[in-house]
Enzyme design. Structure first.
Site, PDB file in Angstrom:
ATOM      1  N   SER A 167      14.824  -1.773 -61.679  1.00  0.00           N
ATOM      2  CA  SER A 167      13.551  -1.906 -62.369  1.00  0.00           C
ATOM      3  C   SER A 167      12.880  -0.526 -62.492  1.00  0.00           C
ATOM      4  O   SER A 167      13.504   0.435 -62.925  1.00  0.00           O
ATOM      5  CB  SER A 167      12.667  -2.914 -61.622  1.00  0.00           C
ATOM      6  OG  SER A 167      11.514  -3.208 -62.350  1.00  0.00           O
ATOM      7  N   ASP A 282      15.239  -7.074 -66.460  1.00  0.00           N
ATOM      8  CA  ASP A 282      14.816  -6.336 -65.268  1.00  0.00           C
ATOM      9  C   ASP A 282      15.715  -6.577 -64.058  1.00  0.00           C
ATOM     10  O   ASP A 282      15.972  -7.720 -63.660  1.00  0.00           O
ATOM     11  CB  ASP A 282      13.386  -6.744 -64.926  1.00  0.00           C
ATOM     12  CG  ASP A 282      12.712  -5.785 -63.972  1.00  0.00           C
ATOM     13  OD1 ASP A 282      13.155  -5.704 -62.811  1.00  0.00           O
ATOM     14  OD2 ASP A 282      11.753  -5.115 -64.390  1.00  0.00           O
TER      15      ASP A 282
END
Length: 384
Positions: A167, A282
Site C-alpha cells: 500500500s 491495495d
C-alpha cells in the site's frame, strides 16, 4: 564460511556441495564454478541456497533465462565494471563500477573500508545472509511516516539493503529504491503526493471507484516515469491483492509505475489496476506488513514498520469518539475507527515476525520499549 573452487570439466559430487550438513549448524559453503556447471549443480540446490552470476559490462543480459537453470535456489546477477549494467526488461542486478573493482583488487592486504567498497561490501552481506531488510506497512496518509524512519536509519549509517512495502509503504519503497536516498525520496513524495488535493478527482458517475484516478496516474508517471525494477538503485518488491485469483501478487520486476498504481489502489476509492490478466488493488488487503518476504530474501536483520497508531498509545478517546459517533452520518466514524483497529491488529501480527518492530507515533517524543517472546523468538518494539 568455507570456500571451494572447481576446475572446468570436473564432475560435481557430494564432496563439493555438502550444503545440507552445514546448514543446520548455521555454517555456509561458498563454491566458485564456471557457468557450464549449471546443469550438474541444479540437483544439489535448495530454496535457501544463493547463486551469484557474474558478467562483464557489455555482455548480453540473460537474467530471465539463466535464473531457471538453478532450480529452487535464489539467483542474483552481478555486473562488473559498469554502473549501467541492468537491462530494462531484465532483473535487478548488483552493479560494481570500474573504480570499485580496481579498489577491491588491492583491498585484501588493507583494513576493510565499507565507504570505499560499498557494493562489494553489500555483496558480502548478501552472500553471508547479513543484509538488512525493511518491511514498510500500509497506512494511507500515515504511510508517509515511513520516509522519516528511512531517514533516521540512513543518518545512523544503517544500510537499508532491501525495502519491501505494501500500500502506501509500497509507494515509499518504490520511490526509495528508485532514487537510492531517503532524503531524496522525501523530496519526491512531498512534491508529488504532499496533500490529498493532488489525488482528488471525484467522478459524477462512479463505476469501479469514487475517483477517476487520472491525477493519481499522473503522480505515478512523474514519480516512476518509464523506469523498471531492473533500473532501480536498490532491489525492492511491493505487494498487491489480485481480485481475479484471490491471492497476493508480488511485484519484483517490470514497470515501477504499474506497481505503484497497483499496490496503492484503495478498493472503492481508486480503480483496480489491470495487469497481465489480473485486477489488482491495495496490497494492504492481503498483507499489511510483508515481513515474510524478507525471510525469503535471507535477510539477517528484519525490520518492520507499522505506521497505524497502536491502541495502547492513544489517549482516552471516549469523549471524542462518542461525540463523533452521535453526529449526523456518524456511522462513517464508526466504520473508520473499526477499520483502523483491524488494520493495527493485522499489522501487529505480521510485524511480530520481524526482529525489530518500529511504531512511529505522530506528535510524540517519548520512547517506550517492549520485548515479547513467542515460539522461542523475540521481537523488540520501539515507539518513537
Amino acid at each position: 564460511m568455507g570456500s571451494a573452487g572447481q576446475p572446468a570439466g570436473e564432475p560435481i559430487g557430494p564432496d563439493v556441495l555438502p550444503a545440507s550438513s552445514h546448514g543446520a549448524a548455521g555454517r555456509g559453503l561458498c563454491v566458485v564454478l564456471p557457468s557450464a556447471a549449471a546443469p550438474a549443480l541444479r540437483e544439489h540446490l535448495r530454496p535457501d541456497d544463493l547463486v551469484l552470476l557474474l558478467r562483464a559490462a557489455g555482455d548480453e543480459d540473460s537474467s530471465r533465462d539463466s535464473a531457471a537453470r538453478f532450480g529452487l535456489a535464489s539467483v542474483d546477477h552481478v555486473c562488473l565494471g559498469s554502473t549501467q549494467g541492468a537491462h530494462p526488461a531484465g532483473r535487478w542486478c548488483f552493479r560494481v563500477p570500474d573504480t570499485e573493482v580496481e579498489r577491491g583488487r588491492g583491498a585484501a592486504d588493507a583494513a576493510w573500508d565499507r565507504a570505499r567498497l560499498p557494493t562489494i561490501d553489500w555483496l558480502a552481506r548478501r552472500i553471508t545472509g547479513s543484509e538488512i531488510g525493511v518491511a514498510l506497512g500500509a497506512g494511507a496518509a500515515s504511510g508517509l511516516a515511513h520516509l522519516g524512519v528511512l531517514q533516521v536509519l540512513e543518518e545512523a549509517g544503517i544500510a537499508v539493503d532491501y525495502p519491501w512495502g505494501s500500500s502506501m509503504g509500497g509507494v515509499v519503497a518504490l520511490t526509495y529504491a528508485k532514487v537510492g536516498s531517503a532524503r531524496r525520496a522525501t523530496e519526491v513524495c512531498r512534491e508529488l503526493i504532499g496533500s490529498n488535493d493532488k489525488l482528488r478527482d471525484l467522478t459524477w458517475l462512479p463505476r469501479s471507484a469514487l475517483r477517476r484516478g487520472a491525477k493519481r496516474r499522473g503522480v505515478a508517471r512523474k514519480a516512476m516515469g518509464s523506469t523498471t525494477f531492473a533500473e532501480f538503485q536498490r532491489p525492492t518488491a511491493v505487494v498487491a491483492a489480485d481480485l481475479v485469483k484471490g491471492d497476493r501478487f508480488v511485484f519484483e520486476e517490470g514497470s515501477g509505475r504499474v506497481a505503484m498504481l497497483a499496490t496503492s489502489a484503495i478498493p472503492g476509492i481508486f480503480p483496480p489496476e489491470s495487469y497481465d490478466g489480473r485486477l489488482l488493488v491495495d496490497g494492504g488487503l492481503v498483507s499489511r506488513i510483508p515481513v515474510d518476504l524478507l525471510e525469503r530474501r535471507r535477510c539477517g536483520l528484519k525490520i518492520a514498520v507499522n505506521v497505524v497508531p497502536s491502541p495502547a498509545h492513544k489517549e482516552d478517546d471516549y469523549a471524542r469518539l462518542s461525540g463523533a459517533f452521535d453526529r449526523f452520518f456518524g456511522l462513517t466514524n464508526v466504520i473508520a475507527s473499526s477499520w483502523g483497529l483491524l488494520a493495527w491488529w493485522h499489522g501487529a501480527g505480521e510485524g511480530s515476525q520481524a526482529d525489530i518492530l518500529l511504531e512511529p507515533q505522530r506528535g510524540r517524543r517519548t520512547r517506550r520499549r517492549q520485548t515479547s517472546a513467542s515460539n522461542s523468538s523475540s521481537t523488540s518494539s520501539t515507539t518513537v
